[in-house]
Design a protein around this motif. Structure first.
Motif, PDB file in Angstrom:
ATOM      1  N   SER A 285      12.328  37.813   7.973  1.00  0.00           N
ATOM      2  CA  SER A 285      12.874  36.488   8.299  1.00  0.00           C
ATOM      3  C   SER A 285      13.489  36.460   9.680  1.00  0.00           C
ATOM      4  O   SER A 285      13.262  35.540  10.455  1.00  0.00           O
ATOM      5  N   GLU A 286      14.304  37.451   9.972  1.00  0.00           N
ATOM      6  CA  GLU A 286      14.980  37.393  11.272  1.00  0.00           C
ATOM      7  C   GLU A 286      13.996  37.568  12.420  1.00  0.00           C
ATOM      8  O   GLU A 286      14.051  36.838  13.416  1.00  0.00           O
ATOM      9  N   GLY A 289      12.130  34.485  13.033  1.00  0.00           N
ATOM     10  CA  GLY A 289      12.899  33.520  13.824  1.00  0.00           C
ATOM     11  C   GLY A 289      12.855  33.848  15.301  1.00  0.00           C
ATOM     12  O   GLY A 289      12.682  32.973  16.154  1.00  0.00           O
ATOM     13  N   ARG A 290      13.018  35.127  15.626  1.00  0.00           N
ATOM     14  CA  ARG A 290      12.983  35.510  17.045  1.00  0.00           C
ATOM     15  C   ARG A 290      11.612  35.215  17.640  1.00  0.00           C
ATOM     16  O   ARG A 290      11.490  34.737  18.770  1.00  0.00           O
ATOM     17  N   GLN A 591      -0.831  16.319  13.592  1.00  0.00           N
ATOM     18  CA  GLN A 591       0.251  17.203  14.037  1.00  0.00           C
ATOM     19  C   GLN A 591       0.037  18.607  13.462  1.00  0.00           C
ATOM     20  O   GLN A 591      -0.283  18.745  12.286  1.00  0.00           O
TER      21      GLN A 591
ATOM     22  N   GLU B 286      16.566  33.902   9.305  1.00  0.00           N
ATOM     23  CA  GLU B 286      15.600  33.353  10.240  1.00  0.00           C
ATOM     24  C   GLU B 286      16.278  32.549  11.341  1.00  0.00           C
ATOM     25  O   GLU B 286      15.940  32.688  12.520  1.00  0.00           O
ATOM     26  N   ARG B 288      19.222  32.909  12.399  1.00  0.00           N
ATOM     27  CA  ARG B 288      19.904  33.890  13.241  1.00  0.00           C
ATOM     28  C   ARG B 288      18.934  34.423  14.302  1.00  0.00           C
ATOM     29  O   ARG B 288      19.282  34.527  15.475  1.00  0.00           O
ATOM     30  N   GLY B 289      17.720  34.763  13.866  1.00  0.00           N
ATOM     31  CA  GLY B 289      16.713  35.245  14.813  1.00  0.00           C
ATOM     32  C   GLY B 289      16.416  34.221  15.884  1.00  0.00           C
ATOM     33  O   GLY B 289      16.332  34.530  17.068  1.00  0.00           O
ATOM     34  N   ARG B 290      16.282  32.959  15.463  1.00  0.00           N
ATOM     35  CA  ARG B 290      15.998  31.917  16.461  1.00  0.00           C
ATOM     36  C   ARG B 290      17.166  31.774  17.433  1.00  0.00           C
ATOM     37  O   ARG B 290      16.963  31.623  18.645  1.00  0.00           O
ATOM     38  N   PHE B 294      17.296  32.327  21.427  1.00  0.00           N
ATOM     39  CA  PHE B 294      17.767  31.181  22.209  1.00  0.00           C
ATOM     40  C   PHE B 294      18.893  31.618  23.144  1.00  0.00           C
ATOM     41  O   PHE B 294      18.911  31.276  24.327  1.00  0.00           O
ATOM     42  N   GLU B 443      14.686  21.415  14.022  1.00  0.00           N
ATOM     43  CA  GLU B 443      13.333  21.916  13.795  1.00  0.00           C
ATOM     44  C   GLU B 443      13.349  22.967  12.686  1.00  0.00           C
ATOM     45  O   GLU B 443      12.474  22.995  11.814  1.00  0.00           O
ATOM     46  N   LYS B 448      11.828  24.494   7.321  1.00  0.00           N
ATOM     47  CA  LYS B 448      12.141  25.183   6.059  1.00  0.00           C
ATOM     48  C   LYS B 448      12.074  24.206   4.882  1.00  0.00           C
ATOM     49  O   LYS B 448      11.678  24.585   3.781  1.00  0.00           O
ATOM     50  N   ARG B 450       9.977  21.795   4.608  1.00  0.00           N
ATOM     51  CA  ARG B 450       8.555  21.724   4.286  1.00  0.00           C
ATOM     52  C   ARG B 450       8.074  23.012   3.613  1.00  0.00           C
ATOM     53  O   ARG B 450       7.302  22.991   2.664  1.00  0.00           O
ATOM     54  N   GLU B 451       8.539  24.152   4.127  1.00  0.00           N
ATOM     55  CA  GLU B 451       8.080  25.427   3.579  1.00  0.00           C
ATOM     56  C   GLU B 451       8.511  25.591   2.119  1.00  0.00           C
ATOM     57  O   GLU B 451       7.700  25.954   1.266  1.00  0.00           O
ATOM     58  N   TYR B 452       9.781  25.343   1.844  1.00  0.00           N
ATOM     59  CA  TYR B 452      10.281  25.629   0.499  1.00  0.00           C
ATOM     60  C   TYR B 452       9.995  24.506  -0.496  1.00  0.00           C
ATOM     61  O   TYR B 452       9.783  24.761  -1.676  1.00  0.00           O
ATOM     62  N   GLN B 466       4.342  11.752   9.081  1.00  0.00           N
ATOM     63  CA  GLN B 466       3.145  12.362   9.660  1.00  0.00           C
ATOM     64  C   GLN B 466       3.515  13.307  10.812  1.00  0.00           C
ATOM     65  O   GLN B 466       2.640  13.826  11.491  1.00  0.00           O
ATOM     66  N   ASP B 467       4.823  13.473  11.046  1.00  0.00           N
ATOM     67  CA  ASP B 467       5.261  14.313  12.160  1.00  0.00           C
ATOM     68  C   ASP B 467       5.224  15.790  11.798  1.00  0.00           C
ATOM     69  O   ASP B 467       5.105  16.169  10.635  1.00  0.00           O
ATOM     70  N   SER B 468       5.375  16.615  12.825  1.00  0.00           N
ATOM     71  CA  SER B 468       5.624  18.034  12.598  1.00  0.00           C
ATOM     72  C   SER B 468       7.111  18.271  12.851  1.00  0.00           C
ATOM     73  O   SER B 468       7.779  17.464  13.495  1.00  0.00           O
ATOM     74  N   THR B 471       7.759  17.963  16.645  1.00  0.00           N
ATOM     75  CA  THR B 471       7.774  16.644  17.280  1.00  0.00           C
ATOM     76  C   THR B 471       8.966  15.818  16.798  1.00  0.00           C
ATOM     77  O   THR B 471       9.625  15.152  17.596  1.00  0.00           O
TER      78      THR B 471
END
Lengths: 690, 690
Positions: A285-286, A289-290, A591, B286, B288-290, B294, B443, B448, B450-452, B466-468, B471
């Motif tokens: 997961s982490e 994300g990176r 999209q 996840e 945290r990774g992003r 960043f 985002e 997430k 949508r994923e879960y 209809q977006d992602s 977007t």
């Protein structure tokens, strides 16, 4: 549609915890133990030895972790797009993205070598169980592992002696060490990319649709076998079917399922549930994300990270499904009952009980050591580098130099003579290395090593010293090991060249390898040695009580499964086994990942909307089967397996004929696309050749 | 050093699953149920009502989630650096980073308003249980929730009527609904930052050292209470001790522990272990990774993401520790035995059994609905926006407009008259909003969701259309709600202004709020309503069988714990309760997070190396207690709690006097630093005032 793990999945798994005998359509069978009678009675099809031999002779294992099949007389091999995704990424020239845009070689000369990819076709199977078991008799702990690995190294070396250039000999452990088989493969180490569609087309719906059905993925690719610079002649190929699969039609999947855990004890499943899977999911997961953020920084970063992110998300979803299955307490309870039934039957036979001992208790006790060693062993040895190519190259070079100096039977098993050729290919094949991505991967690894082992652990000091993960990863990413010529220089130069290298990654591996080897030794002594020993005893018990009319857990070796084209009933709703081209445009939103590649946006009028696109069958498969041919009763290839439905995620632990489904792309759809969308008359002609 | 969760932790937890009575030093006691006799017998200290009143009068709750204490006659409030970290980030002018560099107001006029921060001092406690329980009698499901919340709204409104400007009235649910207390607070909504040291100094060792000891964190800050633009006179303050704590010295911690789960049933703990915590940990990993990636993109991004990342990592580590504790099967087994003992005693009394019913079975049954609704309820309601400030503002504006139009007792509880002032402050206080960070957060949330919930879920279509995620988040991050003036315009303008707004985030919340409210209603009907009803019944059973001489689970309301300065024995190794200044330079490596702020690099000769830096006590605390004064028997403040040791992570489920420790920074160390490193004679003088 089966979009989430439902109560039905849990119920399903309860009935399928591996017992003595398999349910209808269950099983990933070895070719020397094919259940012909069962197939005859359940599908009404006679499968004779000639049929099996022909399929075996065309079934391909790709060393990069997939399956495939030979489908023309000129060495053309059929697999999934996702099986060549990394190759397409690696072959992309600057500012060109073959993953996003697809690739098609206009001429043979344009077909490009896939780095590290070797194709292997099984030619013979023989039983070597007595030899291996004799070598390990009375041994325990690491001594057991060493004796076993040495025996295997010798068997493999002798079996391929004198024909190593064209053959690979591999001893396959089956039934958790209950049987050892020598598999001899004809190998092809020059595999070139012929064609792959755009990722949008092959993986339409992306991660959200992954493991789901209905599905609209044209997940196919073609590669070609070469030898001495020429396409290999392959008279033993499967015939390509241009016709669509039919409901209820019998299907066979020949491929290499990677790994299942249907024979583990309840305590091993508990460790999987509480230790291994949660840790893996958190790591994935982490770094996911990176990588997502890294990919969003620029199109160039997106291209660099493409395959890693794709593979990571795919594995994450699979492991997540496994964990969901395991937290259902009834699954492990059923496994425990099965264990106890077997134990009771052994206890009832004093002589047998004396032979078998109590391997279940041994395994239960080992879990404490496993809990203590899982992370050190992972961070320092099996997961060291966490996917860094530079680290992987450095470790291979450092260890190969040290190990090649030893007698074959005393080496770490990955460096024995029978394995060195593929390793050498892997190390020396030119492949792009992206320093920015390397730095990200290394920094992640080092920071998690420190986090999970703690800042004050000796291992953290060994690997990190006074550095931070940021500074050390930046220094290591400056390694020259991305240069294949430099790798060759070190490979050929052996220990002295490696020791003299001032490359930062080589220096780093030299400084840490002792610690990595030490934790591996400890793990083998306290965990894998005793576990493998106990598993072997359980396998013997199982053979004695239930006989040998069963299949072994998957081990990325050739298997065949049987079944039929069929949908399933999902919480009371019937899911049809087919999708059709017409559905693709209905699902598209414009999209990502529900957008169409440009050549498909206006193709609706050019293809037959009623063509069967993807389809589902009852075959029992698992990861590693990707690219496997789906074969009809006549032995023609009618599709390529590329996924399972959501219930297949629990397939690691069992199979339920009511719910588990293989998801395949039809050759009918591929043919239609080659003809009307990709304009590939030459490929179509080659596929028509008999 | 206690760096990882060891077998000792597991063993420890087994003995501490909440039963009827508390072990030595266990408990987060309400001020109206202080165990004076127990304190006398275990610590030899007489705590009289005057002592308690004085401490209560100086104990501060910060609405941002921390605790603190008044320590001068001029409204000076002592807390942790990490409790004002977000404020320091928000106050930083462009190109200046008060988190990294610290902040110190040269004059009163330079003290800066902390956005959204309100300080609250408890002035009275009264029992309102009969009123609340009478209102809910015979009610179930969502009707129970609505009746309870309505009764609470009325009580709060009446209690503070006419004095709302200076007081806040809050009904606190204790013992899982077994008791309801009306807490009246004197509130101060103008809280300004006076001083905070550099993050490097306050949080030396960073995430790797978090929850560990020995520790070298100068985790302190000062803020000041203002009213009408002037510092508030606070004659009722705690005296600042310049002396170091002594081994074995009795200690009291007065603060606001946020949440514990010591009274949950075994089935609720299983849901926590298998559903809530794994999901939370994966989400946190996840993002945290992003955020890490960043932050690495530029110093400006690092500054924007600082607090979010800090808070996330801190929570992650705490939740990880909780999960580790729960996967130990013995913990839940012990809880199940405790549940069964209580049930047996109830069953033995037919009249009582008739009154209580079988709330345990009710709770067990509810877990199926919880499993089905946890994620929809989380993604659409409680976790909607996953930390986006723009979303938070929009939801508050949209809902406040709708709710304020209703009678007080019919509103969602967060919009009742007693809560509106703090909400309004939160919405209207100017605070920076970073569109890049908002986009990342939104985002992540949408992807997430949508994923879960899956791509085909109706909720996914409602939120994403209809977006992602890419977007839509980009469009939403263009919202004008970062502008406090615009927020005020919408707040004051009410429903018509909100409905007329063309702001993209306002439009988004207007379009999705019905779905969010619907899932909340369903959750209350099927999960929280029946759960709260059953918990109330269990609480009654517990009172009947075990009496009321126990403490309630933590609810971010004022509590006091007692204990003493003490180390512990960790796997046979004695851990001393003190660190000293001298150890800081020994632990520094020069690399983050083990690097020293520049003013500390050469301060070794200026401070007394023997000064007690951080110390540990046996007090029972949990998250929310951060910043709590550690008080000696005379009522002087000798430190501020800022952490627990690693064993405290399992403290959510129980307390073990042998291992659980509070970690505090000493006032002696702070005094020494103010004098010789930060050159703060005025602050020192103010702290000396009596």
């Amino acid at each position: 549609m089966p979009k989430i793990l439902t109560a039905a999945l849990c119920a399903a798994l309860l009935s399928v915890v591996a017992l003595g005998s398999a349910s209808a359509n269950e099983g990933m069978w070895t070719f020397d133990n094919f259940p012909s009678a069962e197939v005859k009675s359940s599908l009404g099809v006679d499968i004779d030895p000639q049929w099996l031999a022909r399929v075996r002779g065309a079934a391909v294992r790709l060393s990069t972790g997939c399956s495939a099949s030979v489908v023309s007389p000129d060495g053309l091999v059929f697999s999934n797009a996702h099986c060549v995704r990394e190759c397409a990424q690696q072959l992309s020239p600057p500012k060109m993205d073959y993953v996003a845009n697809g690739f098609s070689a206009a001429r043979r000369a344009d077909e490009g070598l896939c780095p590290g990819m070797q194709a292997e076709i099984l030619t013979a199977i023989s039983d070597v169980t007595p030899t291996v078991q004799a070598a390990t008799a009375e041994k325990t702990g690491q001594a057991f592992i060493k004796a076993r690995d040495a025996a295997i190294a010798v068997i493999e070396q002798h079996a391929c002696a004198g024909r190593e250039a064209k053959f690979r000999c591999q001893v396959i452990s089956l039934y958790d060490g209950g049987r050892y088989s020598l598999y001899t493969y004809r190998k092809y180490s020059d595999v070139r990319l012929v064609m792959v569609p755009e990722a949008q087309t092959a993986f339409f719906g992306g991660d959200p649709d992954n493991f789901n059905f209905p599905r609209y993925d044209l997940d196919f690719s073609f590669v070609r076998l070469y030898e001495n610079g020429k396409a290999v002649a392959t008279p033993d190929h499967l015939h390509w079917s241009f016709a669509a699969p039919k409901p209820g039609e019998p299907t066979f999947v020949a491929g290499n399922p990677g790994s299942t855990d249907r024979l583990l004890t309840a305590e091993q499943l508990e460790s999987r549930r509480d230790l291994a899977l949660p840790w893996t999911l958190l790591l994935f997961s982490e770094v996911r994300g990176r990588l997502i953020r890294f990919s969003e920084e620029s199109p160039e970063h997106a291209r660099m990270a493409d395959f890693l992110l794709f593979a990571l998300e795919n594995s994450f979803k699979a492991f997540y499904g496994q964990e969901k299955a395991l937290v259902n307490p009834a699954l492990i309870a059923a496994k425990r009952r099965a264990d106890q039934e077997l134990r009771a039957r052994i206890a009832a036979d004093p002589k047998l009980a004396d032979t078998i001992g109590d391997p279940w208790s041994d395994i239960a006790k080992i879990q404490t050591d496993y809990a203590a060693l899982m992370m050190p062993y992972g961070f320092e040895e099996t997961r060291a580098g966490l996917g860094s190519h530079l680290f992987g190259y450095a470790r291979a070079l450092v260890r190969a130099a040290a190990e090649r100096a030893k007698p074959n039977s005393e080496r770490l098993p990955e460096y024995t003579d029978s394995r060195l050729p593929l390793l050498e290919k892997d190390v020396l094949d030119p492949a792009p290395v992206y320093p920015e991505l390397e730095q990200l991967t290394l920094e992640f690894w080092l920071s998690k090593l420190r986090e999970y082992l703690t800042a004050d652990a000796p291992a953290t000091r060994t690997f990190l010293g006074q550095d931070s993960p940021q500074t050390l990863s930046a220094a290591l990413a400056k390694s020259r090991l991305g240069d294949a010529a430099y790798r060759k220089q070190l490979w050929d130069g052996g220990p002295s060249a490696v020791k003299a290298s001032n490359d930062p990654m080589i220096r780093f591996v030299l400084a840490t390898d002792e610690a990595s080897r030490a934790v591996r030794k400890e793990y083998e002594q306290r965990v894998s040695g005793p576990t493998d020993r106990a598993s072997e005893a359980i396998a013997k018990a199982r053979f004695t009580v239930y006989g040998t009319s069963t299949y072994p857990d998957a081990t990325f070796s050739l298997r065949i499964s049987f079944g039929k084209v069929d949908g399933w009933t999902d919480n009371g709703v019937a899911v049809q086994p087919f999708t059709y081209f017409s559905g693709l445009w209905k699902r598209a939103t414009g999209q990502s990942p529900f957008d169409l590649a440009s050549r498909w946006q206006h193709a609706e009028d050019r293809v037959n909307p009623a063509t069967v696109f993807d389809f589902t069958t009852t075959n029992d498969i698992i990861g590693g089967n990707s690219g496997s041919p789906v074969i009809d009763a006549q032995g023609n290839v009618i599709g390529a397996a590329f996924d399972s439905n959501i219930y297949g995620l629990g397939g690691d632990f069992g199979y339920d004929a009511r719910l588990n489904r293989t998801v395949a792309v039809s050759t009918a759809a591929i043919s239609e696309a080659l003809r009307h969308v990709y304009d590939q008359p030459a490929l179509l002609q080659e596929l028509s050749a008999r």
